[in-house]
Motif scaffolding. Structure first.
Motif: not given
Length: 369
Positions: A264-268, A259-262, A88, A84
């Motif tokens: 954040i959801v993935n805690n990256d 991509t930012t949402i992804g 990003w 991610w």
């Protein structure tokens, strides 16, 4: 027929034969002179500023895109793990493209294009597809050598031609079909030679996943290209430089949001600090890889957009063909990527396929004039 007439006819045939002989030095010199004259006339038709901008734009395509690909591979080679984060990075530099729009509005005395409901929806949809496309390519670079990933990504030309034919009703001729077959054959050669360039720490399953994601990403890239062209045809109705940049900015903005949402959801984002500490050569190197990855990707986009507007899709195709071997050669030098005979053969065939496509596209352009 008298002897004199027969002699004149023989002389005429001999003269014609000498003139049409492709191996004749005089004939080659005449062709070279004609080409030089045409090139000089073309040069004189445009101001110096045009050629400077075209040179800079072409250089951006040839340098920035390969650099962006190599930095993606460098991220994974030096300890980066997140798919991610690297996807990003590909869209995080979108404000750089937006900054170029502001002076263009003032210099050309134009207004921003009005955002209708349909146009906004198309930008959101293309942004979502672009985010998915970047994620697919990040998986590819995580498991494949940069040289192999670059070669496989060149198959986007095949999908662009096919989707362009079915969606935008672009024409296909024998040269374009020939290019599709040739580039497909090059991809098959890489697949058959997979054991020669797989890193020792990459499993066979991971390599196959990288291969599949690269092809799927190339297919999606071709679909995005065709849909973008459809937006110009159906919704915008014109193709000026600032309109092309506007589309790029809006699509990149929505891709950045998705991509930012992804991430954040993935805690990256939380994992970036620990990832930077374990990164080879330290935290500064980690930050520089990500920052320059974002900058080079956007510079490549700007260069490609400018080449398309200033010259033609044919020149953009030529430069795109040239950057494939440039990326592969740079990857061999910088990362010691394995370069087997099959991969070299695939590289040559891919270049041949690009040449066939460019020739076919040029023929279609001339036929429509």
């Amino acid at each position: 027929m008298d002897i004199d007439s027969s002699h004149k006819q023989d002389t005429h045939i001999q003269t014609t034969t000498r003139e049409t002989s492709s191996g004749s030095p005089d004939s080659l010199w005449r062709k070279f002179s004609k080409f030089s004259t045409m090139a000089w006339e073309t040069y004189r038709m445009k101001p110096a500023s045009y050629w400077i901008l075209l040179f800079l734009s072409s250089g951006a395509m040839l340098l920035a895109f390969p650099a962006s690909s190599l930095l993606s591979r460098l991220y994974y080679a030096n300890g980066g793990k997140s798919k991610w984060i690297i996807s990003w990075v590909a869209v995080a530099g979108w404000p750089l493209t937006a900054l170029f729009l502001v002076p263009i509005y003032f210099l050309t005395n134009t207004q921003p294009t009005a955002l209708t409901f349909k146009l906004t929806l198309s930008y959101i949809f293309l942004g979502f597809l672009s985010a998915a496309d970047n994620l697919m390519f990040s998986w590819a670079y995580a498991y494949l050598p940069a040289s192999t990933a670059s070669l496989l990504a060149s198959s986007s030309l095949v999908f662009s031609a096919l989707f362009g034919y079915f969606i935008v009703k672009n024409k296909l001729n024998s040269s374009t079909i020939n290019a599709i077959v040739i580039i497909t054959a090059a991809m098959v050669i890489i697949a058959l030679d997979s054991e020669s360039d797989r890193y020792s720490y990459i499993s066979n399953k991971q390599y196959i996943m990288g291969f599949i994601w690269d092809i799927l990403g190339s297919a999606l890239h071709g679909l995005i290209f065709a849909l973008s062209e459809l937006v110009f045809v159906k919704l915008l109705g014109r193709r000026s430089y600032h309109v092309v940049l506007e589309q790029q900015v809006m699509v990149s903005l929505f891709a950045f949001i998705f991509t930012t949402i992804g991430v954040i959801v993935n805690n990256d984002f939380q994992g970036m600090k620990s990832e930077a500490k374990s990164f080879k050569h330290g935290e500064t190197a980690y930050c520089m890889v990500l920052i320059w990855g974002a900058i080079t990707f956007q510079l490549g986009v700007l260069g490609g957009t400018a080449v398309l507007f200033l010259a033609s899709t044919v020149l953009a195709g030529v430069l795109n063909a040239v950057r494939v071997p440039l990326t592969s050669i740079a990857a061999v030098i910088l990362f010691n990527d394995p370069m087997s005979g099959f991969k070299i053969l695939s590289l040559i065939i891919t270049f041949w396929g690009f040449a066939s496509y460019i020739y076919g596209h040029s023929s279609l352009s001339k036929g429509s004039m």
